[in-house]
Design an enzyme around this catalytic site. Structure first.
Site, PDB file in Angstrom:
ATOM      1  N   MET A 130       0.845  -1.193   0.000  1.00 44.38           N
ATOM      2  CA  MET A 130       0.000   0.000   0.000  1.00 44.38           C
ATOM      3  C   MET A 130       0.881   1.245   0.000  1.00 44.38           C
ATOM      4  O   MET A 130       1.587   1.516   0.963  1.00 44.38           O
ATOM      5  CB  MET A 130      -0.896   0.016   1.244  1.00 44.38           C
ATOM      6  N   SER A 131       0.847   1.958  -1.112  1.00 45.03           N
ATOM      7  CA  SER A 131       1.654   3.169  -1.217  1.00 45.03           C
ATOM      8  C   SER A 131       0.879   4.391  -0.739  1.00 45.03           C
ATOM      9  O   SER A 131       1.440   5.487  -0.646  1.00 45.03           O
ATOM     10  CB  SER A 131       2.083   3.390  -2.668  1.00 45.03           C
ATOM     11  N   SER A 162      -3.014   1.613  -5.446  1.00 41.51           N
ATOM     12  CA  SER A 162      -2.999   0.608  -4.377  1.00 41.51           C
ATOM     13  C   SER A 162      -4.252   0.715  -3.513  1.00 41.51           C
ATOM     14  O   SER A 162      -4.757  -0.294  -2.999  1.00 41.51           O
ATOM     15  CB  SER A 162      -1.739   0.745  -3.522  1.00 41.51           C
ATOM     16  N   CYS A 176      13.987  -3.476  -8.761  1.00 40.70           N
ATOM     17  CA  CYS A 176      13.291  -3.403  -7.475  1.00 40.70           C
ATOM     18  C   CYS A 176      12.220  -4.482  -7.346  1.00 40.70           C
ATOM     19  O   CYS A 176      12.062  -5.079  -6.278  1.00 40.70           O
ATOM     20  CB  CYS A 176      12.659  -2.022  -7.307  1.00 40.70           C
ATOM     21  N   GLY A 202      -0.878  -2.503  -7.208  1.00 41.34           N
ATOM     22  CA  GLY A 202      -1.694  -1.696  -8.105  1.00 41.34           C
ATOM     23  C   GLY A 202      -1.113  -1.567  -9.495  1.00 41.34           C
ATOM     24  O   GLY A 202      -1.367  -0.575 -10.183  1.00 41.34           O
ATOM     25  N   CYS A 254      10.983   6.459  -7.662  1.00 38.56           N
ATOM     26  CA  CYS A 254      10.414   6.852  -6.369  1.00 38.56           C
ATOM     27  C   CYS A 254      11.396   7.556  -5.443  1.00 38.56           C
ATOM     28  O   CYS A 254      10.976   8.267  -4.535  1.00 38.56           O
ATOM     29  CB  CYS A 254       9.830   5.627  -5.670  1.00 38.56           C
TER      30      CYS A 254
END
Length: 364
Positions: free
Chosen positions: A1-2, A7, A93, A117, A190
């Site tokens: 969950m970002s 998400s 990543c 997501g 990010c």
């Protein structure tokens, strides 16, 4: 969950489908802009994800993986630029970090599946699971996921694969999350705000003394001007060269050992062949026999029709059947059959590519 749009929508959709959802937010890199309130001790994405979990009544955890992220993902990003290559941090990543940690948390919390997501979906074919490009081609993220192994894919659920971004926003509005639906897009990388060159300087304060200025050269190796240091340039770059040649100039090659950057015109960037390395192909026979094989050589680029020859256990030779340009070592080459990802590889050094192609004509 970002804590973001995608998400958040994923969590709600999974609940509606009857899943018991456990949320995990990874704290990977503290970007200054994510601390919107003075004295804030956790970034906005953590706070937003926790708040959403509270509204949905789901269990929520924060995985503080900042040190590991720096040692694995950020270090690889910096190392690649220091080798004169252009890295794909998101590609690295996903298998090495994000999805591995999700699987670990899933095991700890007795969850059978993991979900994100990403705009893509899965499809089984001949006993293998394949990533399928999302219906919204402007948001499709299949390009970044080619290194995910079968054992991780078999745990995955991708709820957003058949949605467009606009449909996801509308879905959130209908569920009463109007503010969330109006949220902005996440950063492409990010952990970087602004120019990656400034990030390199912040993480390697001695970069300008350790590497320093070097020479721009032409395709004959003749010096034509001075540059700031090879890590600050990428293949195909035209803007920001700060050199006047009386014509548009593009970066053709980067030589990290000599600290030289070769410049030329757009025509010189074009190629018929490409060498890739460290490939991961789901079914090599299917790749070789695919009549509609195409390859994407950078995110958001159009797939280019191609054929592939296996050179050895590490390298593939790719022949393009329509125009290809600006082949950047370090970037990913992802192979598609229509919208289905057949596998991928990293673009290797293209030094000597003409001879390699000539020596392997019989294979293509």
């Amino acid at each position: 969950m970002s804590g973001g749009i995608d998400s958040s929508a994923t969590c709600i959709m999974l609940q509606e489908q009857g899943y018991e959802v456990v949320g995990v937010t990874m704290r990977t890199w503290d970007v200054p802009s994510k601390f919107s309130t003075p004295g804030q001790t956790e970034p906005d994405d953590v706070l937003e994800a926790r708040a959403l979990a509270g509204k949905l009544g789901i269990e929520h955890h924060v995985a503080d993986v900042r040190e590991e992220f720096k040692e694995v993902i950020v270090k690889h990003f910096i190392d690649e630029y220091m080798k004169g290559r252009t890295p794909n941090p998101c590609v690295m990543c996903n298998p090495l970090f994000k999805e591995r940690i999700l699987c670990e948390w899933a095991d700890q919390t007795n969850c059978a599946h993991i979900s994100t997501g990403h705009y893509c979906r899965l499809e089984e074919h001949n006993g293998h699971l394949y990533i399928i490009a999302g219906d919204d081609m402007t948001k499709d993220q299949s390009y970044f996921l080619w290194k995910l192994p079968q054992e991780i894919l078999r745990r995955f659920i991708f709820p957003l694969g058949t949605y467009t971004k606009q449909e996801v926003r509308e879905y959130l509005r209908q569920k009463g999350f109007e503010t969330k639906a109006q949220g902005g897009e996440s950063m492409e990388i990010c952990f970087i705000e602004g120019d990656y060159r400034d990030f390199l300087r912040s993480q390697c304060p001695d970069i300008d003394t350790k590497i320093g200025p070097g020479w721009f050269v032409d395709n004959k190796g003749l010096k034509i001007g001075q540059h700031k240091g090879f890590p600050y340039y990428t293949i195909g770059q035209r803007k920001g060269l700060e050199i006047a040649l009386g014509r548009p100039a593009y970066v053709l090659r980067i030589n990290a050992e000599k600290n030289t950057v070769m410049l030329g015109d757009a025509e010189e960037l074009k190629t018929e062949y490409m060498l890739v390395e460290d490939y991961q192909i789901t079914d090599m026979q299917e790749l070789m026999q695919c009549k509609d094989l195409a390859v994407r050589i950078r995110y958001r680029s159009k797939p280019i029709p191609c054929r592939v020859a296996v050179l050895d256990e590490k390298h593939l030779l790719v022949r393009f059947y329509s125009e290809a340009s600006a082949i950047a070592p370090g970037q990913s080459a992802v192979f598609y059959d229509g919208r289905r990802v057949l596998g991928g590889a990293f673009i290797a050094s293209q030094r000597g590519i003409r001879k390699i192609a000539a020596d392997n004509q019989d294979k293509l």
